[in-house]
Design a protein around this motif. Structure first.
Motif, PDB file in Angstrom:
ATOM      1  N   TYR A  53       0.843  -1.189   0.000  1.00  0.00           N
ATOM      2  CA  TYR A  53       0.000   0.000   0.000  1.00  0.00           C
ATOM      3  C   TYR A  53       0.883   1.245   0.000  1.00  0.00           C
ATOM      4  N   ILE A  54       0.421   2.277  -0.686  1.00  0.00           N
ATOM      5  CA  ILE A  54       1.035   3.599  -0.598  1.00  0.00           C
ATOM      6  C   ILE A  54       0.002   4.510   0.037  1.00  0.00           C
ATOM      7  N   GLY A  55       0.466   5.332   0.983  1.00  0.00           N
ATOM      8  CA  GLY A  55      -0.465   6.228   1.650  1.00  0.00           C
ATOM      9  C   GLY A  55       0.178   7.516   2.114  1.00  0.00           C
ATOM     10  N   ASP A  56      -0.653   8.334   2.748  1.00  0.00           N
ATOM     11  CA  ASP A  56      -0.199   9.629   3.254  1.00  0.00           C
ATOM     12  C   ASP A  56      -0.102   9.600   4.776  1.00  0.00           C
ATOM     13  N   MET A  57       0.158  10.767   5.359  1.00  0.00           N
ATOM     14  CA  MET A  57       0.346  10.837   6.808  1.00  0.00           C
ATOM     15  C   MET A  57      -0.941  10.515   7.568  1.00  0.00           C
ATOM     16  N   TYR A  58      -2.088  10.777   6.975  1.00  0.00           N
ATOM     17  CA  TYR A  58      -3.355  10.469   7.649  1.00  0.00           C
ATOM     18  C   TYR A  58      -3.551   8.961   7.765  1.00  0.00           C
ATOM     19  N   ALA A  59      -3.225   8.246   6.703  1.00  0.00           N
ATOM     20  CA  ALA A  59      -3.307   6.786   6.751  1.00  0.00           C
ATOM     21  C   ALA A  59      -2.340   6.236   7.788  1.00  0.00           C
ATOM     22  N   LEU A 134       2.509  -0.829   4.478  1.00  0.00           N
ATOM     23  CA  LEU A 134       2.161   0.533   4.059  1.00  0.00           C
ATOM     24  C   LEU A 134       3.457   1.308   3.917  1.00  0.00           C
ATOM     25  N   VAL A 135       3.679   1.876   2.736  1.00  0.00           N
ATOM     26  CA  VAL A 135       4.804   2.776   2.498  1.00  0.00           C
ATOM     27  C   VAL A 135       4.196   4.162   2.376  1.00  0.00           C
ATOM     28  N   HIS A 136       4.617   5.072   3.246  1.00  0.00           N
ATOM     29  CA  HIS A 136       3.975   6.390   3.237  1.00  0.00           C
ATOM     30  C   HIS A 136       4.991   7.509   3.376  1.00  0.00           C
TER      31      HIS A 136
END
Length: 197
Positions: A53-59, A134-136
């Protein structure tokens, strides 16, 4: 689109990795056209490859959502006090293995020094039973996507253009110009080695 040629005696643009070998990665402008292909806006977290998964700081900060997706590993490409300051302690009660890299989303930052360690962390996550990673970063567009692209190139042996197509089919990504150049250099290095050994 992607060209690889092995030749002998070619000078000028030869890569030092393999004498007489030249791998031509597509120009940055062509690679950028491949990136924004997903319809609609990017969510906080998207599965871009099976169990990646790729995500942002909220995730990254939503432990309930992470547990809902069965995330067991988190790679923070924006670690540090002035970025997304989570850390291993933040995830302790969620049973998540954490790895942080203090990287900055500027074209002059050398993200390539993290390519192999990030690829190894992602590989470890995927090799564990039911592992999901998760890579964010802050927005889930540049640092995190660059590290996932590097993983696909290093461990899955994809050329850069194919890695971009695979990821951007599921999430809009946008490595900055410096990171894209570093990925192009990795592409040349990996595929010159593969074709000329």
């Amino acid at each position: 689109m992607t060209q690889a040629t092995a030749s002998s005696g070619v000078s000028g643009s030869e890569d030092s990795v393999g004498a007489g070998c030249r791998y031509e990665t597509p120009p940055a402008s062509e690679l950028q056209r491949l990136m924004w292909t997903k319809l609609g806006s990017s969510g906080h977290m998207d599965e871009v490859q099976p169990r990646i998964y790729i995500g942002d700081m909220y995730a990254a900060r939503d432990k309930r959502a992470l547990q809902g997706h069965n995330i067991t590993y988190v790679l923070n490409a924006a670690d540090g006090r002035f970025n997304v300051n989570t850390g291993a302690d933040f995830y302790r009660d969620a049973n998540i293995t954490y790895y942080g890299m203090e990287a900055y989303d500027t074209p002059s930052f050398n993200l390539s020094r993290f390519f192999y360690s990030a690829a190894e962390f992602i590989k470890t996550a995927l090799n564990s039973p039911d592992g999901k990673v998760l890579v964010h970063c802050v927005m889930g567009l540049s640092r995190s996507s660059s590290l996932v692209l590097a993983y696909l190139m290093i461990e899955e042996h994809l050329v850069l253009a194919d890695a971009i197509k695979a990821v951007s089919a599921n999430r809009n990504i946008c490595p900055n110009a410096g990171f894209l150049q570093q990925l192009r250099e990795l592409d040349i290095k990996l595929h010159c080695q593969t074709r000329c050994e």
